[in-house]
Design a protein around this motif. Sequence first.
Motif, mmCIF file in Angstrom:
data_model
loop_
_atom_site.group_PDB
_atom_site.id
_atom_site.type_symbol
_atom_site.label_atom_id
_atom_site.label_comp_id
_atom_site.label_asym_id
_atom_site.label_seq_id
_atom_site.Cartn_x
_atom_site.Cartn_y
_atom_site.Cartn_z
ATOM 1 N N TYR A 164 0.944 -1.284 0.037
ATOM 2 C CA TYR A 164 0.490 -0.111 0.222
ATOM 3 C C TYR A 164 0.605 1.124 -0.136
ATOM 4 O O TYR A 164 0.747 2.110 -0.339
ATOM 5 C CB TYR A 164 -1.273 0.183 1.096
ATOM 6 C CG TYR A 164 -1.637 -1.447 0.821
ATOM 7 C CD1 TYR A 164 -2.902 -1.132 0.123
ATOM 8 C CD2 TYR A 164 -2.105 -1.973 2.580
ATOM 9 C CE1 TYR A 164 -4.513 -1.585 -0.287
ATOM 10 C CE2 TYR A 164 -3.054 -2.820 2.211
ATOM 11 C CZ TYR A 164 -3.909 -2.852 0.718
ATOM 12 O OH TYR A 164 -5.293 -3.919 0.655
ATOM 13 N N GLU A 165 2.230 1.336 1.010
ATOM 14 C CA GLU A 165 2.598 2.424 0.542
ATOM 15 C C GLU A 165 3.095 2.653 -0.933
ATOM 16 O O GLU A 165 3.621 3.636 -1.521
ATOM 17 C CB GLU A 165 4.162 1.894 2.051
ATOM 18 C CG GLU A 165 3.567 1.862 3.041
ATOM 19 C CD GLU A 165 4.971 1.584 3.693
ATOM 20 O OE1 GLU A 165 5.841 1.170 3.266
ATOM 21 O OE2 GLU A 165 4.534 1.944 5.334
ATOM 22 N N LYS A 166 3.963 1.226 -1.078
ATOM 23 C CA LYS A 166 4.331 1.888 -3.109
ATOM 24 C C LYS A 166 3.389 2.384 -3.718
ATOM 25 O O LYS A 166 3.506 3.200 -4.828
ATOM 26 C CB LYS A 166 5.094 0.864 -3.097
ATOM 27 C CG LYS A 166 6.146 0.047 -2.857
ATOM 28 C CD LYS A 166 6.691 -1.263 -3.233
ATOM 29 C CE LYS A 166 7.623 -2.443 -2.668
ATOM 30 N NZ LYS A 166 7.686 -2.623 -3.343
ATOM 31 N N ALA A 167 1.743 1.783 -3.470
ATOM 32 C CA ALA A 167 0.779 2.406 -4.309
ATOM 33 C C ALA A 167 0.213 3.915 -3.978
ATOM 34 O O ALA A 167 -0.426 3.763 -4.728
ATOM 35 C CB ALA A 167 -0.959 1.734 -3.840
ATOM 36 N N GLY A 168 0.701 4.390 -2.816
ATOM 37 C CA GLY A 168 0.448 5.692 -2.711
ATOM 38 C C GLY A 168 -0.329 6.186 -1.583
ATOM 39 O O GLY A 168 -0.664 7.169 -1.315
ATOM 40 N N PHE A 169 -0.351 5.216 -0.123
ATOM 41 C CA PHE A 169 -1.101 4.919 0.805
ATOM 42 C C PHE A 169 -0.016 5.840 1.801
ATOM 43 O O PHE A 169 1.715 4.915 2.214
ATOM 44 C CB PHE A 169 -1.993 3.716 1.428
ATOM 45 C CG PHE A 169 -2.618 3.744 0.819
ATOM 46 C CD1 PHE A 169 -4.094 4.323 1.142
ATOM 47 C CD2 PHE A 169 -3.080 3.098 -0.672
ATOM 48 C CE1 PHE A 169 -5.246 4.062 0.400
ATOM 49 C CE2 PHE A 169 -3.747 2.793 -1.337
ATOM 50 C CZ PHE A 169 -5.432 2.825 -0.930
ATOM 51 N N GLY A 170 -0.306 6.791 3.018
ATOM 52 C CA GLY A 170 0.655 6.897 3.423
ATOM 53 C C GLY A 170 -0.343 6.621 5.232
ATOM 54 O O GLY A 170 -1.210 6.942 5.232
ATOM 55 N N GLU A 171 0.863 6.118 6.102
ATOM 56 C CA GLU A 171 0.312 5.504 7.547
ATOM 57 C C GLU A 171 -0.320 6.629 8.492
ATOM 58 O O GLU A 171 -0.113 7.571 8.490
ATOM 59 C CB GLU A 171 1.357 4.868 8.580
ATOM 60 C CG GLU A 171 1.216 4.876 10.183
ATOM 61 C CD GLU A 171 1.674 3.894 10.351
ATOM 62 O OE1 GLU A 171 1.335 3.284 11.731
ATOM 63 O OE2 GLU A 171 2.437 2.991 9.520
ATOM 64 N N VAL A 172 -1.774 6.847 8.861
ATOM 65 C CA VAL A 172 -2.071 8.305 9.530
ATOM 66 C C VAL A 172 -1.769 7.491 10.480
ATOM 67 O O VAL A 172 -2.064 8.630 11.631
ATOM 68 C CB VAL A 172 -3.752 8.278 9.129
ATOM 69 C CG1 VAL A 172 -4.166 9.316 10.366
ATOM 70 C CG2 VAL A 172 -3.577 8.380 7.632
ATOM 71 N N LYS A 173 -2.007 6.422 11.435
ATOM 72 C CA LYS A 173 -2.875 5.728 12.447
ATOM 73 C C LYS A 173 -2.392 4.392 13.631
ATOM 74 O O LYS A 173 -2.543 3.304 11.702
ATOM 75 C CB LYS A 173 -3.823 6.439 13.388
ATOM 76 C CG LYS A 173 -5.148 5.940 13.129
ATOM 77 C CD LYS A 173 -6.262 6.629 13.872
ATOM 78 C CE LYS A 173 -7.843 5.912 13.231
ATOM 79 N NZ LYS A 173 -8.848 6.363 14.256
ATOM 80 N N ARG A 174 -2.210 3.844 13.958
ATOM 81 C CA ARG A 174 -2.241 2.314 14.708
ATOM 82 C C ARG A 174 -2.892 2.701 15.671
ATOM 83 O O ARG A 174 -2.879 3.231 16.412
ATOM 84 C CB ARG A 174 -1.210 1.957 14.606
ATOM 85 C CG ARG A 174 -0.070 2.098 13.327
ATOM 86 C CD ARG A 174 1.555 0.976 13.536
ATOM 87 N NE ARG A 174 1.719 0.743 12.364
ATOM 88 C CZ ARG A 174 2.429 0.158 11.296
ATOM 89 N NH1 ARG A 174 3.046 -1.294 12.815
ATOM 90 N NH2 ARG A 174 3.047 -0.320 10.331
ATOM 91 N N VAL A 175 -3.981 1.404 15.919
ATOM 92 C CA VAL A 175 -4.713 1.022 17.409
ATOM 93 C C VAL A 175 -4.295 -0.265 17.249
ATOM 94 O O VAL A 175 -4.951 -1.034 15.892
ATOM 95 C CB VAL A 175 -6.484 0.808 16.523
ATOM 96 C CG1 VAL A 175 -6.920 0.973 17.620
ATOM 97 C CG2 VAL A 175 -6.960 2.955 15.948
#
Length: 210
Positions: A164-175
């Motif tokens: 997902y990071e390679k596809a263009g997503f960036g992490e916002v938070k973890r629960v």
Amino acid sequence: MSGQALFAAFKQAAGAGSDLVIPVGQPVEAVLRPIATASDRINLDDARLLSEWRNRFVTSFLTEFDSHETRTANWLATAVARDPGKILFMVDTLDGRSVGHVGLGFIDWDKGYVEADAIVRGGDCRKGLMTLALQALLHWARAGLGLPDAWVRVRSDNPAVAFYEKAGFGEVKRVPLASSSADGQITWVEDPAAGSNAPALVYMRYQAAE
């Protein structure tokens, strides 16, 4: 045609011999074919592949159970068919092979919100094709459906985080997540008290320019 009408048209046309597909790549090297959910149109080959691939990657999901063709066909005809904010596509190569599936879910039309859902590579295909397939789906969601705010949720112990990071997503938070088991099924739910050693649900937002 409004985004909601286009979404409904794709979902209703699935399995009816329609040519409504989303092209993948430039030049085109695959298409996203909507998976039929009407009980009289369900493609049992699709149900079989969905089941096989889910079982192969069972620990990537928030619910872990033994899937099979009948159970999957029933899920398509009930849960997916009745959900006005969920659609699934097979990733079909131009030679007719189904190599994975992608989907959209949790749509909020008023807020322009959508989640990438059920992204699985199951068959052999060239490296990068599933990334292109996901990006084609997200472009359709933005340009065709009017849903610019795209997210994905993924377990932290799933190697797909890097995909997902390679596809263009960036992490916002973890629960943090906690699990329970009943009737042969393991279910993971968010539990902030689970602690830092527990798997987490990673929330990621699509950041790639359209």
